[in-house]
Design a protein around this motif. Sequence first.
Motif, short mmCIF file in Angstrom:
data_model
loop_
_atom_site.label_atom_id
_atom_site.label_comp_id
_atom_site.label_asym_id
_atom_site.label_seq_id
_atom_site.Cartn_x
_atom_site.Cartn_y
_atom_site.Cartn_z
N THR A 1 0.86 -1.18 0.00
CA THR A 1 0.00 0.00 0.00
C THR A 1 0.89 1.23 0.00
OG1 THR A 1 -1.75 -1.17 1.17
CG2 THR A 1 -1.79 1.24 1.27
N THR B 1 -7.92 -0.94 5.31
CA THR B 1 -9.28 -0.82 4.77
C THR B 1 -9.85 0.57 5.05
OG1 THR B 1 -9.64 -3.18 5.03
CG2 THR B 1 -11.61 -1.81 4.80
N THR B 2 -9.65 1.07 6.26
CA THR B 2 -10.12 2.41 6.63
C THR B 2 -9.38 3.47 5.82
OG1 THR B 2 -10.67 1.66 8.86
CG2 THR B 2 -10.39 4.05 8.54
N GLN C 1 -8.05 3.18 2.90
CA GLN C 1 -8.52 3.14 1.51
C GLN C 1 -9.88 3.83 1.39
OE1 GLN C 1 -6.98 1.49 -1.52
NE2 GLN C 1 -8.35 3.16 -2.11
N ARG C 2 -10.78 3.55 2.33
CA ARG C 2 -12.12 4.15 2.29
C ARG C 2 -12.03 5.67 2.41
NH1 ARG C 2 -15.02 5.53 6.52
NH2 ARG C 2 -13.91 4.14 7.94
#
Length: 191
Positions: free
Chosen positions: A115, A128-129, A131-132
């Motif tokens: 990432t 995940t957070t 990316q969101r």
Amino acid sequence: MTNYAVGDLQGCLDPLQQLLDKLHFDPVEDQLIAVGDLVNRGPKSLETLRFCKGLGPAFKTVLGNHDLHLLAISKGVRSATPHDTLESIMSAPDRDELLDWLQQQPLLLTVGGYTLVHAGIPPQWDITTAQRLADEVSAALRSEDSDVYFQNMYGNQPTVWRDDLEGPERWRVITNYLTRMRLCTASGKLD
């Protein structure tokens, strides 16, 4: 396919091309991934943008603070500083095409299990957070109301993430983590 990741090109096209020659980079076989700041400081910001865009699918990047600064200048939200080397872009015949392309780039990119962001991810966010939230800012950047984003992008407040942040303040702290963070405390407070 080999992925080559490079940081902060900052308009320094000649050293980039020398590096790619040394690596025998082949845009048909390989991919160049930049971690932001394609422009500013170096002598060839315009040529660097053209080169990167011209690589097509062999090139990926995330936005850095200098890239966002260029976009803010192009929107008339900010003036160039005496240290900026962006005038050649602003007066180029393909300016709009280059800036539109740049504005479509993400703030976070995952390639081959890695990432990438320009600056950092606070310890309170999992991938995940991150990316969101990066996608949320990207949506604001790509919207018809992107001027609202750019008018509120600059600033150092808030200094820490809170789930209840909304609108421009929320976008600003997300942007600051992903593109400007140098240090943060264990609680995620930006310095």
